[in-house]
Design a protein around this motif. Structure first.
Motif, short mmCIF file in Angstrom:
data_model
loop_
_atom_site.label_atom_id
_atom_site.label_comp_id
_atom_site.label_asym_id
_atom_site.label_seq_id
_atom_site.Cartn_x
_atom_site.Cartn_y
_atom_site.Cartn_z
N LEU A 54 11.34 -8.26 -7.17
CA LEU A 54 9.80 -9.98 -7.06
C LEU A 54 10.00 -10.36 -5.40
N THR A 55 9.40 -11.06 -5.09
CA THR A 55 8.26 -11.62 -4.11
C THR A 55 9.19 -11.16 -3.10
N GLN A 56 8.54 -9.77 -2.45
CA GLN A 56 9.47 -9.84 -1.01
C GLN A 56 8.28 -10.01 -0.47
N GLU A 57 8.71 -10.36 0.49
CA GLU A 57 8.41 -11.29 2.19
C GLU A 57 7.58 -10.26 2.52
N ARG A 58 7.86 -9.42 2.76
CA ARG A 58 7.49 -8.16 3.29
C ARG A 58 5.85 -7.39 2.97
N PHE A 59 5.80 -7.37 1.13
CA PHE A 59 5.39 -7.11 0.81
C PHE A 59 4.07 -8.46 0.95
N ALA A 60 2.88 -8.12 1.42
CA ALA A 60 1.16 -8.74 0.57
C ALA A 60 1.22 -9.08 -0.37
N THR A 61 0.71 -10.19 -1.58
CA THR A 61 0.19 -10.53 -2.62
C THR A 61 -0.54 -10.06 -3.44
N LEU A 62 -1.19 -9.36 -4.25
CA LEU A 62 -2.10 -9.05 -4.97
C LEU A 62 -2.35 -10.40 -6.64
N GLN A 63 -3.58 -10.77 -6.36
CA GLN A 63 -3.63 -12.00 -7.65
C GLN A 63 -4.71 -11.07 -8.49
N GLY A 64 -4.88 -11.44 -9.55
CA GLY A 64 -6.22 -11.15 -11.02
C GLY A 64 -5.53 -10.64 -12.00
N GLU A 65 -6.45 -9.79 -12.93
CA GLU A 65 -6.09 -9.39 -14.14
C GLU A 65 -5.01 -7.88 -14.32
N ILE A 66 -4.53 -7.83 -14.77
CA ILE A 66 -3.98 -6.39 -14.36
C ILE A 66 -3.82 -5.30 -14.34
N THR A 67 -5.65 -5.09 -15.41
CA THR A 67 -6.70 -4.08 -15.62
C THR A 67 -7.27 -4.15 -14.34
N GLN A 68 -7.42 -5.44 -13.57
CA GLN A 68 -8.26 -5.03 -12.12
C GLN A 68 -7.20 -4.36 -11.11
N ALA A 69 -5.91 -4.40 -11.50
CA ALA A 69 -5.21 -3.61 -10.33
C ALA A 69 -4.97 -3.13 -9.57
N PRO A 70 -6.04 -1.46 -10.13
CA PRO A 70 -6.07 -0.74 -9.33
C PRO A 70 -7.33 -0.84 -8.24
N VAL A 71 -7.91 -1.61 -8.88
CA VAL A 71 -9.27 -2.16 -7.79
C VAL A 71 -8.99 -3.39 -6.70
N ILE A 72 -7.73 -3.89 -6.81
CA ILE A 72 -7.35 -4.95 -5.33
C ILE A 72 -6.80 -4.27 -4.91
N MET A 73 -5.47 -3.25 -5.33
CA MET A 73 -4.84 -2.51 -4.90
C MET A 73 -5.84 -1.71 -3.17
N GLN A 74 -7.06 -1.26 -3.74
CA GLN A 74 -7.76 0.15 -3.19
C GLN A 74 -8.48 -1.10 -2.17
N GLN A 75 -8.66 -1.85 -2.79
CA GLN A 75 -9.69 -3.16 -2.09
C GLN A 75 -8.62 -3.62 -0.77
N MET A 76 -7.83 -3.99 -0.58
CA MET A 76 -6.59 -4.35 0.64
C MET A 76 -6.10 -3.26 1.42
N GLN A 77 -6.09 -2.11 0.80
CA GLN A 77 -6.20 -0.67 1.68
C GLN A 77 -7.45 -0.83 2.14
N GLN A 78 -7.99 -0.47 2.40
CA GLN A 78 -9.99 -0.68 3.09
C GLN A 78 -9.93 -1.73 4.01
N VAL A 79 -9.59 -2.87 3.34
CA VAL A 79 -9.41 -3.67 4.09
C VAL A 79 -8.70 -4.16 5.51
N ASN A 80 -6.97 -2.96 4.95
CA ASN A 80 -6.41 -3.05 6.24
C ASN A 80 -6.80 -2.15 6.72
N ASP A 81 -7.75 -1.54 6.86
CA ASP A 81 -8.19 0.04 7.79
C ASP A 81 -9.11 -0.44 8.30
N TRP A 82 -10.31 -1.79 7.57
CA TRP A 82 -11.46 -1.84 9.04
C TRP A 82 -10.51 -2.97 10.11
N TYR A 83 -9.36 -3.90 9.92
CA TYR A 83 -9.39 -5.08 10.33
C TYR A 83 -7.76 -4.62 11.29
#
Length: 263
Positions: free
Chosen positions: A152-181
């Motif tokens: 748990l809480t590995q430093e090499r990982f980013a941290t996502l927070q929100g409702e568990i049901t929204q986890a796929p949406v948050i993951m997709q958003q993070m991947q998209q932002v990483n591509d843009w930036y």
């Protein structure tokens, strides 16, 4: 000549008058043998069924391939608690369902092996980010509790927070932002989706961005382009950017330069 022909005719007529020498089996004997054969088949089936019922429980072999020591022990402990029947009658689907019920298991294979018994092979989920402080999430947005709490809480990982049901949406958003930036040499370190659908993003260089759920993608993409062009020279001075405006955004500058601009 005529006499010879008559003799041949007499011989042929004698053959036709000879009685059939085939042995006629009585019908009762036929029925007896049929009943006997059927009885033997039924007896074999009964004995085979009894042998299956009386057979000792099949051994469950847990494969350690692809598993850590903690994952292997966790799966082995669960399998040790299962009551299975014989090698042929054990319910493989039930064992498969029990194994997939483990949060950290991704794929399962349950098969029969003459030498080892019932073989259970499992592949774990591969975490790519933390989800809060008590869970992990894989690339598909599946949230799970790892077999080993030390993961748990590995430093090499980013941290996502929100409702568990929204986890796929948050993951997709993070991947998209990483591509843009990515051209800016930064990546997401924390990303939060609030109950009001507001995004809070913190990058690994300390930059914080807040954006609402209206035209979110366009706003984040436009900001990445501005940071790479017009704001390139002052990018390191920016503390946070608020994109929750229809016609612009606000910038909070570093404390060494206590000023604010509105665009």
């Amino acid at each position: 000549m005529a006499q010879t022909v008559n003799e041949v005719t007499d011989l042929m007529s004698d053959k036709t008058r000879r009685p059939n020498s085939k042995l006629q089996v009585p019908t009762s004997v036929k029925y007896f043998f049929m009943v006997l054969v059927l009885g033997l088949l039924v007896l074999i089936l009964i004995m085979g069924g009894k042998a299956l019922r009386d057979a000792p429980p099949a051994a469950i072999h847990v494969s350690n391939q692809g598993l850590t020591v903690t994952q292997y022990r966790s799966l082995q402990q669960v399998m040790d608690q299962q009551k299975v029947s014989s090698f042929f009658t054990s319910d493989l689907q039930a064992l498969r369902d029990i194994t997939t019920g483990l949060a950290w298991v991704d794929q399962v294979s349950v098969s029969r092996d003459w030498q080892r018994g019932i073989v259970v092979t499992a592949l774990p989920k591969q975490a790519v980010a933390n989800f809060g402080t008590e869970r992990l999430v894989d690339a598909k947005g599946n949230v799970f509790v790892p077999a080993d709490s030390e993961d748990l809480t590995q430093e090499r990982f980013a941290t996502l927070q929100g409702e568990i049901t929204q986890a796929p949406v948050i993951m997709q958003q993070m991947q998209q932002v990483n591509d843009w930036y990515a051209p800016l040499g930064v990546q997401v370190e924390d990303i939060i989706l609030s109950p009001r659908m507001t995004w809070l993003i913190r990058f690994d260089n300390g930059l914080r961005v807040i954006v609402d759920n209206e035209n979110t993608a366009q706003k984040l993409l436009s900001l990445s382009q501005l940071l790479g062009n017009q704001l390139k020279e002052r990018r390191d001075e920016i503390q946070s950017v608020d994109l929750r405006y229809k016609n612009g955004f606000t910038i909070a500058w570093d404390m060494t330069q206590p000023q604010s601009d509105e665009s």
